[in-house]
Design a protein around this motif. Structure first.
Motif, PDB file in Angstrom:
ATOM      1  N   ILE A  71       0.890  17.742  -1.182  1.00 45.40           N
ATOM      2  CA  ILE A  71       2.099  18.391  -0.647  1.00 45.40           C
ATOM      3  C   ILE A  71       3.268  18.413  -1.624  1.00 45.40           C
ATOM      4  O   ILE A  71       4.309  18.995  -1.323  1.00 45.40           O
ATOM      5  CB  ILE A  71       2.551  17.733   0.675  1.00 45.40           C
ATOM      6  N   GLY A  72       3.105  17.778  -2.795  1.00 45.44           N
ATOM      7  CA  GLY A  72       4.169  17.796  -3.798  1.00 45.44           C
ATOM      8  C   GLY A  72       5.068  16.572  -3.725  1.00 45.44           C
ATOM      9  O   GLY A  72       5.307  16.015  -2.649  1.00 45.44           O
ATOM     10  N   ALA A  73       5.575  16.154  -4.890  1.00 49.37           N
ATOM     11  CA  ALA A  73       6.462  14.992  -4.960  1.00 49.37           C
ATOM     12  C   ALA A  73       7.743  15.215  -4.173  1.00 49.37           C
ATOM     13  O   ALA A  73       8.311  14.273  -3.611  1.00 49.37           O
ATOM     14  CB  ALA A  73       6.784  14.673  -6.422  1.00 49.37           C
ATOM     15  N   ALA A  74       8.208  16.469  -4.120  1.00 53.18           N
ATOM     16  CA  ALA A  74       9.475  16.777  -3.455  1.00 53.18           C
ATOM     17  C   ALA A  74       9.397  16.650  -1.937  1.00 53.18           C
ATOM     18  O   ALA A  74      10.410  16.811  -1.248  1.00 53.18           O
ATOM     19  CB  ALA A  74       9.941  18.182  -3.827  1.00 53.18           C
ATOM     20  N   ARG A  75       8.196  16.370  -1.408  1.00 52.68           N
ATOM     21  CA  ARG A  75       8.058  16.145   0.035  1.00 52.68           C
ATOM     22  C   ARG A  75       7.449  14.778   0.336  1.00 52.68           C
ATOM     23  O   ARG A  75       7.028  14.523   1.459  1.00 52.68           O
ATOM     24  CB  ARG A  75       7.201  17.253   0.672  1.00 52.68           C
ATOM     25  N   GLU A  93      -3.005   5.308  -6.048  1.00 56.67           N
ATOM     26  CA  GLU A  93      -4.011   6.305  -5.671  1.00 56.67           C
ATOM     27  C   GLU A  93      -3.564   7.076  -4.428  1.00 56.67           C
ATOM     28  O   GLU A  93      -3.732   8.297  -4.348  1.00 56.67           O
ATOM     29  CB  GLU A  93      -5.356   5.625  -5.431  1.00 56.67           C
ATOM     30  N   VAL A  94      -2.993   6.359  -3.459  1.00 55.85           N
ATOM     31  CA  VAL A  94      -2.483   7.030  -2.259  1.00 55.85           C
ATOM     32  C   VAL A  94      -1.326   7.948  -2.613  1.00 55.85           C
ATOM     33  O   VAL A  94      -1.275   9.115  -2.182  1.00 55.85           O
ATOM     34  CB  VAL A  94      -2.052   5.990  -1.208  1.00 55.85           C
ATOM     35  N   LEU A  95      -0.381   7.448  -3.385  1.00 55.40           N
ATOM     36  CA  LEU A  95       0.777   8.254  -3.775  1.00 55.40           C
ATOM     37  C   LEU A  95       0.336   9.503  -4.537  1.00 55.40           C
ATOM     38  O   LEU A  95       0.814  10.612  -4.255  1.00 55.40           O
ATOM     39  CB  LEU A  95       1.728   7.403  -4.620  1.00 55.40           C
ATOM     40  N   ASP A  96      -0.590   9.354  -5.464  1.00 51.88           N
ATOM     41  CA  ASP A  96      -1.071  10.509  -6.229  1.00 51.88           C
ATOM     42  C   ASP A  96      -1.781  11.527  -5.338  1.00 51.88           C
ATOM     43  O   ASP A  96      -1.632  12.735  -5.516  1.00 51.88           O
ATOM     44  CB  ASP A  96      -2.013  10.052  -7.348  1.00 51.88           C
ATOM     45  N   ALA A  97      -2.536  11.027  -4.361  1.00 48.14           N
ATOM     46  CA  ALA A  97      -3.259  11.940  -3.468  1.00 48.14           C
ATOM     47  C   ALA A  97      -2.292  12.737  -2.602  1.00 48.14           C
ATOM     48  O   ALA A  97      -2.455  13.954  -2.422  1.00 48.14           O
ATOM     49  CB  ALA A  97      -4.228  11.156  -2.585  1.00 48.14           C
ATOM     50  N   VAL A  98      -1.278  12.074  -2.075  1.00 45.02           N
ATOM     51  CA  VAL A  98      -0.305  12.750  -1.218  1.00 45.02           C
ATOM     52  C   VAL A  98       0.540  13.722  -2.031  1.00 45.02           C
ATOM     53  O   VAL A  98       0.750  14.876  -1.620  1.00 45.02           O
ATOM     54  CB  VAL A  98       0.563  11.718  -0.482  1.00 45.02           C
ATOM     55  N   LYS A 116      -5.321  13.917   3.843  1.00 43.84           N
ATOM     56  CA  LYS A 116      -5.477  14.798   5.009  1.00 43.84           C
ATOM     57  C   LYS A 116      -4.281  14.661   5.956  1.00 43.84           C
ATOM     58  O   LYS A 116      -3.809  15.658   6.516  1.00 43.84           O
ATOM     59  CB  LYS A 116      -6.765  14.450   5.763  1.00 43.84           C
ATOM     60  N   ALA A 117      -3.806  13.442   6.138  1.00 39.00           N
ATOM     61  CA  ALA A 117      -2.659  13.226   7.019  1.00 39.00           C
ATOM     62  C   ALA A 117      -1.417  13.939   6.476  1.00 39.00           C
ATOM     63  O   ALA A 117      -0.629  14.505   7.250  1.00 39.00           O
ATOM     64  CB  ALA A 117      -2.386  11.731   7.174  1.00 39.00           C
ATOM     65  N   ALA A 118      -1.239  13.933   5.164  1.00 39.73           N
ATOM     66  CA  ALA A 118      -0.111  14.642   4.569  1.00 39.73           C
ATOM     67  C   ALA A 118      -0.232  16.142   4.795  1.00 39.73           C
ATOM     68  O   ALA A 118       0.759  16.818   5.131  1.00 39.73           O
ATOM     69  CB  ALA A 118      -0.027  14.325   3.077  1.00 39.73           C
ATOM     70  N   ALA A 119      -1.440  16.665   4.636  1.00 43.95           N
ATOM     71  CA  ALA A 119      -1.659  18.088   4.907  1.00 43.95           C
ATOM     72  C   ALA A 119      -1.389  18.399   6.377  1.00 43.95           C
ATOM     73  O   ALA A 119      -0.764  19.423   6.710  1.00 43.95           O
ATOM     74  CB  ALA A 119      -3.088  18.474   4.525  1.00 43.95           C
ATOM     75  N   ASN A 120      -1.842  17.525   7.262  1.00 45.15           N
ATOM     76  CA  ASN A 120      -1.587  17.700   8.693  1.00 45.15           C
ATOM     77  C   ASN A 120      -0.093  17.675   8.998  1.00 45.15           C
ATOM     78  O   ASN A 120       0.387  18.407   9.871  1.00 45.15           O
ATOM     79  CB  ASN A 120      -2.292  16.607   9.495  1.00 45.15           C
ATOM     80  N   ALA A 121       0.642  16.817   8.297  1.00 41.50           N
ATOM     81  CA  ALA A 121       2.085  16.718   8.520  1.00 41.50           C
ATOM     82  C   ALA A 121       2.781  18.035   8.205  1.00 41.50           C
ATOM     83  O   ALA A 121       3.659  18.487   8.949  1.00 41.50           O
ATOM     84  CB  ALA A 121       2.663  15.588   7.678  1.00 41.50           C
ATOM     85  N   VAL A 180      10.905  13.622   8.418  1.00 39.45           N
ATOM     86  CA  VAL A 180       9.648  13.284   7.737  1.00 39.45           C
ATOM     87  C   VAL A 180       8.882  12.329   8.643  1.00 39.45           C
ATOM     88  O   VAL A 180       9.460  11.617   9.467  1.00 39.45           O
ATOM     89  CB  VAL A 180       9.878  12.640   6.355  1.00 39.45           C
ATOM     90  N   ILE A 181       7.570  12.336   8.510  1.00 38.76           N
ATOM     91  CA  ILE A 181       6.720  11.439   9.297  1.00 38.76           C
ATOM     92  C   ILE A 181       6.255  10.282   8.428  1.00 38.76           C
ATOM     93  O   ILE A 181       5.910  10.476   7.256  1.00 38.76           O
ATOM     94  CB  ILE A 181       5.513  12.204   9.891  1.00 38.76           C
ATOM     95  N   GLN A 182       6.261   9.088   8.987  1.00 32.17           N
ATOM     96  CA  GLN A 182       5.779   7.933   8.247  1.00 32.17           C
ATOM     97  C   GLN A 182       4.269   7.788   8.433  1.00 32.17           C
ATOM     98  O   GLN A 182       3.782   7.695   9.564  1.00 32.17           O
ATOM     99  CB  GLN A 182       6.486   6.651   8.693  1.00 32.17           C
ATOM    100  N   LEU A 183       3.539   7.787   7.325  1.00 33.91           N
ATOM    101  CA  LEU A 183       2.075   7.685   7.333  1.00 33.91           C
ATOM    102  C   LEU A 183       1.668   6.225   7.235  1.00 33.91           C
ATOM    103  O   LEU A 183       2.086   5.501   6.340  1.00 33.91           O
ATOM    104  CB  LEU A 183       1.481   8.479   6.170  1.00 33.91           C
ATOM    105  N   TRP A 184       0.739   5.821   8.131  1.00 30.22           N
ATOM    106  CA  TRP A 184       0.482   4.408   8.389  1.00 30.22           C
ATOM    107  C   TRP A 184      -0.994   4.085   8.438  1.00 30.22           C
ATOM    108  O   TRP A 184      -1.772   4.780   9.094  1.00 30.22           O
ATOM    109  CB  TRP A 184       1.073   4.122   9.763  1.00 30.22           C
TER     110      TRP A 184
END
Length: 366
Positions: free
Chosen positions: A222-226, A213-218, A162-167, A100-104
């Motif tokens: 991509i789903g909670a399971a990711r 808000e960040v958690l809900d957007a991500v 967007k970063a989560a989608a990119n990941a 997994v990638i850490q988003l920062w």
């Protein structure tokens, strides 16, 4: 340990992944991104060498140029960065690993030299971080930040999405939202850095708003399971503090529990320092509030890691610096073999030395 107790070397089901062991590689900044802040071939080699970890968590990677706080750290916002990370994930998966990638977003832990138009870094409030950053090949005092206008916050939340989608496009098995160690989300959470009087400041509920808000957007993307989450409730890293951390993080965990993320990753004590800096803080109380996978981090050795897994205090243990100097750390722990010594002078920046040239047990046997 009873016959039914879990072992550090047992497999573990995490979301859609079956981890071969309960050892994670913690996120570790190495400052070796190439032009355009793109991870290169050497980065792919570095992570593939460590693919025996149950789970790899990459170095923190900024979600935008504004999110950068240190020289030569990789991003996950440009097409070139996504393509670079795809080479990394392909190498890891070819070696049998999971990553997994850490988003920062660093918030105030930055310098004008790294910001768009050399502007001030952004933060909940215009309070300088009492720490240093790494710019122009040296450690430098951080710049004074400016307070974010409330109208700017949705754009940053969108950058996380967007970063989560990119990941996912880059082949990652998931993401870890970096809400620890005094960076932007942690700055919103803690009253030592957040003096706002609007809906993002003041009460614990308001200070938790940005994280959720960040958690809900991500999760929505991509789903909670990711989607994993990293927290450091009592760490003073990067000059951060809160007057009532137990109440704050009890509330955070109650809200996180409703969203069922992939895991929660908790730094116990001071990041990279003493574990016992807040003896009155109960990490067990947080654990009781979250029913999902629980990952612990900070100062773990084999004995302590085996203990917390066997006693059910954690599901996964993240090791940091030992993974830098020991690409085969899992096997060394399994065999109780000696560890390579860390070369501290090669931690940040540079080339192959201290990055991809540490020997494995098999190398030593040749």
């Amino acid at each position: 340990m009873t016959a039914s107790a879990a072992s550090l070397f047992d497999s573990f089901r995490l979301g859609d992944m079956t981890l071969p062991n309960r050892i994670a590689m913690a996120p570790l900044t190495r400052n070796r991104a190439e032009a355009g802040l793109v991870p290169g071939d050497m980065t792919a080699q570095y992570y593939a060498q460590r693919a025996s970890a149950g789970l790899l968590i990459t170095e923190a990677s900024q979600i935008s140029q504004q999110g950068q706080g240190y020289q030569d750290t990789p991003g996950i916002y440009s097409p070139e960065q996504v393509a670079g990370w795809r080479k990394v994930t392909d190498a890891i998966h070819a070696a049998g690993g999971r990553v997994v990638i850490q988003l920062w977003h660093v918030g105030r832990v930055s310098h004008t030299a790294l910001q768009p138009g050399e502007g001030a870094p952004v933060a909940p409030s215009a309070i300088r971080a009492e720490t240093k950053t790494y710019v122009n090949d040296s450690f430098t005092e951080t710049s004074l930040p400016r307070a974010l206008d409330a109208s700017e916050i949705p754009g940053i939340v969108e950058d996380y999405r967007k970063a989560a989608a990119n990941a996912v496009a880059a082949g990652f098995d998931g993401v870890e939202i970096h809400a620890a160690n005094g960076y932007l989300i942690d700055q919103f959470l803690k009253d030592g850095a957040n003096r706002r009087s609007d809906s993002y400041g003041g009460s614990i509920t308001n200070r938790t708003r940005f994280l959720l808000e960040v958690l809900d957007a991500v999760v929505g993307e991509i789903g909670a399971a990711r989607t994993g989450l990293r927290l450091s409730p009592v760490s003073p890293a990067n000059g951060i503090s809160d007057s009532h951390p137990q109440a704050l993080f009890n509330h955070v965990m109650d809200e996180v529990e409703k969203r069922h993320p992939l895991y929660v990753h908790v730094v116990e004590g001071a990041t990279g320092g003493p574990r016992d800096i807040a003896p009155d803080f109960s990490f067990a109380e947080l654990r009781q509030r979250f029913t999902g996978p629980w990952m612990v981090n900070n100062g773990y050795d084999l004995e302590l890691a085996e203990k917390v897994i066997a006693e059910g205090e954690a599901d996964l243990v993240a090791f940091g610096r030992p993974f830098i100097s020991n690409p085969d750390l899992v096997e060394r722990l399994r065999r109780k073999a000696p560890l390579n010594e860390l070369k501290k002078e090669t931690l940040y920046g540079g080339g192959a030395e201290g990055y991809v040239d540490y020997p494995t047990l098999d190398d030593a046997a040749r």
